[in-house]
Design an enzyme around this catalytic site. Structure first.
Site, PDB file in Angstrom:
ATOM      1  N   GLY A  46      -0.757  -1.090  -7.724  1.00 46.21           N
ATOM      2  CA  GLY A  46      -0.090  -1.025  -6.429  1.00 46.21           C
ATOM      3  C   GLY A  46      -0.796  -0.044  -5.526  1.00 46.21           C
ATOM      4  O   GLY A  46      -1.454   0.887  -6.007  1.00 46.21           O
ATOM      5  N   GLN A  51      -1.909   5.345   1.586  1.00 47.95           N
ATOM      6  CA  GLN A  51      -3.050   5.715   0.742  1.00 47.95           C
ATOM      7  C   GLN A  51      -4.390   5.281   1.324  1.00 47.95           C
ATOM      8  O   GLN A  51      -5.438   5.725   0.855  1.00 47.95           O
ATOM      9  CB  GLN A  51      -2.881   5.119  -0.660  1.00 47.95           C
ATOM     10  CG  GLN A  51      -1.739   5.759  -1.429  1.00 47.95           C
ATOM     11  CD  GLN A  51      -1.584   5.115  -2.780  1.00 47.95           C
ATOM     12  OE1 GLN A  51      -0.982   4.061  -2.906  1.00 47.95           O
ATOM     13  NE2 GLN A  51      -2.146   5.732  -3.813  1.00 47.95           N
ATOM     14  N   CYS A 101      -1.592   7.171 -10.311  1.00 45.66           N
ATOM     15  CA  CYS A 101      -1.610   6.886  -8.879  1.00 45.66           C
ATOM     16  C   CYS A 101      -3.059   6.914  -8.410  1.00 45.66           C
ATOM     17  O   CYS A 101      -3.824   7.784  -8.821  1.00 45.66           O
ATOM     18  CB  CYS A 101      -0.805   7.965  -8.148  1.00 45.66           C
ATOM     19  SG  CYS A 101      -0.783   7.776  -6.356  1.00 45.66           S
ATOM     20  N   LEU A 102      -3.451   5.967  -7.562  1.00 45.31           N
ATOM     21  CA  LEU A 102      -4.836   5.928  -7.080  1.00 45.31           C
ATOM     22  C   LEU A 102      -5.192   7.173  -6.275  1.00 45.31           C
ATOM     23  O   LEU A 102      -6.376   7.488  -6.121  1.00 45.31           O
ATOM     24  CB  LEU A 102      -5.058   4.671  -6.235  1.00 45.31           C
ATOM     25  CG  LEU A 102      -4.997   3.338  -7.001  1.00 45.31           C
ATOM     26  CD1 LEU A 102      -5.180   2.168  -6.045  1.00 45.31           C
ATOM     27  CD2 LEU A 102      -6.058   3.293  -8.097  1.00 45.31           C
ATOM     28  N   HIS A 143       7.573   3.501  -7.083  1.00 50.86           N
ATOM     29  CA  HIS A 143       6.431   4.391  -6.841  1.00 50.86           C
ATOM     30  C   HIS A 143       5.856   4.130  -5.445  1.00 50.86           C
ATOM     31  O   HIS A 143       5.602   5.069  -4.686  1.00 50.86           O
ATOM     32  CB  HIS A 143       5.380   4.160  -7.940  1.00 50.86           C
ATOM     33  CG  HIS A 143       4.115   4.953  -7.786  1.00 50.86           C
ATOM     34  ND1 HIS A 143       3.734   5.928  -8.694  1.00 50.86           N
ATOM     35  CD2 HIS A 143       3.138   4.926  -6.833  1.00 50.86           C
ATOM     36  CE1 HIS A 143       2.577   6.457  -8.286  1.00 50.86           C
ATOM     37  NE2 HIS A 143       2.185   5.861  -7.171  1.00 50.86           N
ATOM     38  N   GLU A 144       5.660   2.846  -5.112  1.00 51.55           N
ATOM     39  CA  GLU A 144       5.067   2.508  -3.808  1.00 51.55           C
ATOM     40  C   GLU A 144       6.046   2.798  -2.669  1.00 51.55           C
ATOM     41  O   GLU A 144       5.642   3.254  -1.591  1.00 51.55           O
ATOM     42  CB  GLU A 144       4.623   1.040  -3.781  1.00 51.55           C
ATOM     43  CG  GLU A 144       3.600   0.651  -4.852  1.00 51.55           C
ATOM     44  CD  GLU A 144       2.403   1.577  -4.933  1.00 51.55           C
ATOM     45  OE1 GLU A 144       2.028   2.176  -3.911  1.00 51.55           O
ATOM     46  OE2 GLU A 144       1.848   1.731  -6.045  1.00 51.55           O
ATOM     47  N   HIS A 147       5.862   6.345  -1.715  1.00 47.11           N
ATOM     48  CA  HIS A 147       4.696   6.651  -0.875  1.00 47.11           C
ATOM     49  C   HIS A 147       5.036   6.505   0.607  1.00 47.11           C
ATOM     50  O   HIS A 147       4.602   7.308   1.437  1.00 47.11           O
ATOM     51  CB  HIS A 147       3.536   5.692  -1.177  1.00 47.11           C
ATOM     52  CG  HIS A 147       2.611   6.158  -2.261  1.00 47.11           C
ATOM     53  ND1 HIS A 147       1.912   7.339  -2.194  1.00 47.11           N
ATOM     54  CD2 HIS A 147       2.258   5.581  -3.441  1.00 47.11           C
ATOM     55  CE1 HIS A 147       1.172   7.470  -3.289  1.00 47.11           C
ATOM     56  NE2 HIS A 147       1.357   6.430  -4.057  1.00 47.11           N
TER      57      HIS A 147
HETATM   58 ZN    ZN Z   1       0.589   6.074  -5.902  1.00 48.05          ZN
END
Ligand code: ZN
Length: 195
Positions: A46, A51, A101-102, A143-144, A147
């Site tokens: 995701g 991000q 997480c990226l 999670h997304e 963000h």
């Molecule tokens: Zn993340």
């Protein structure tokens, strides 16, 4: 295919609240397409618009569904683009699992999340939908959605894990040349000075 720069923890955009999407136009679809490419290139499940430095309430997700080891099982890939998500309901049942997480490359910590959620959202065409999710999928969406409100998975960690994660990401930023090393360093390598 266009991949975008993924913002690493320490970038202020990750702490900002994204804005409601009002225009469901070609630019939104193009952004979602680039986010898919970026997410796949980095093997993420995701990615939220914050991000990639865009403050829009949009995220993309993609996971393998089904069990290829089961008889007749397939490893279908499911995913999509989610716009303006709203959490309608979350279960009191909690699930704990490792999460990454990226924006925190290489870091994984156990995070507690509701086991089931009920979410309303729009698609890239502006159509309204509702979905009930459980387990890993609920985790990915939560999670997304965090963000989009400037909340990061480290905010859910116990104090010790949170401190360690922040220390490790500071080191990562220095390694990647995103920040100057504040400590003593031999030879001024980061500034590219000659010896
Ligand atoms: Zn993340």
């Amino acid at each position: 295919m266009a991949t975008l720069e993924v913002r690493i923890f320490g970038d202020p955009v990750l702490r900002q609240k994204a804005h409601e999407v009002e225009d469901f136009d070609g630019r939104l679809a193009a952004l979602a397409g680039d986010m898919f490419d970026t997410m796949r290139a980095r093997h993420g499940v995701g990615i939220a618009a914050n991000q990639v430095g865009v403050l829009k309430r949009l995220f993309t997700w993609e996971v393998e569904a089904g069990d290829p080891d089961e008889e007749g099982g397939t490893s279908d890939v499911v995913g999509g683009a989610v716009v303006n998500p709203t959490l309608l309901e979350a279960s009191e049942d909690i699930d704990e699992d490792d999460e990454g997480c990226l924006s925190f490359p290489g870091l994984f910590y156990p995070v507690k999340r509701p086991l089931q959620v009920h979410v309303a959202y729009q698609d890239l065409g502006g159509e309204h939908h509702e979905v009930e999710l459980e387990g890993f999928l609920a985790r990915v969406w939560l999670h997304e959605m965090d963000h989009l409100n400037g909340i990061l998975f480290i905010d859910h960690l116990a104090k010790h894990d949170r401190g360690e994660a922040m220390r490790r990401i500071r080191e990562y930023r220095i390694e990647q040349g995103l920040d100057d090393d504040p400590g003593p360093r031999p030879g001024g390598l980061l500034l590219g000075r000659g010896r």
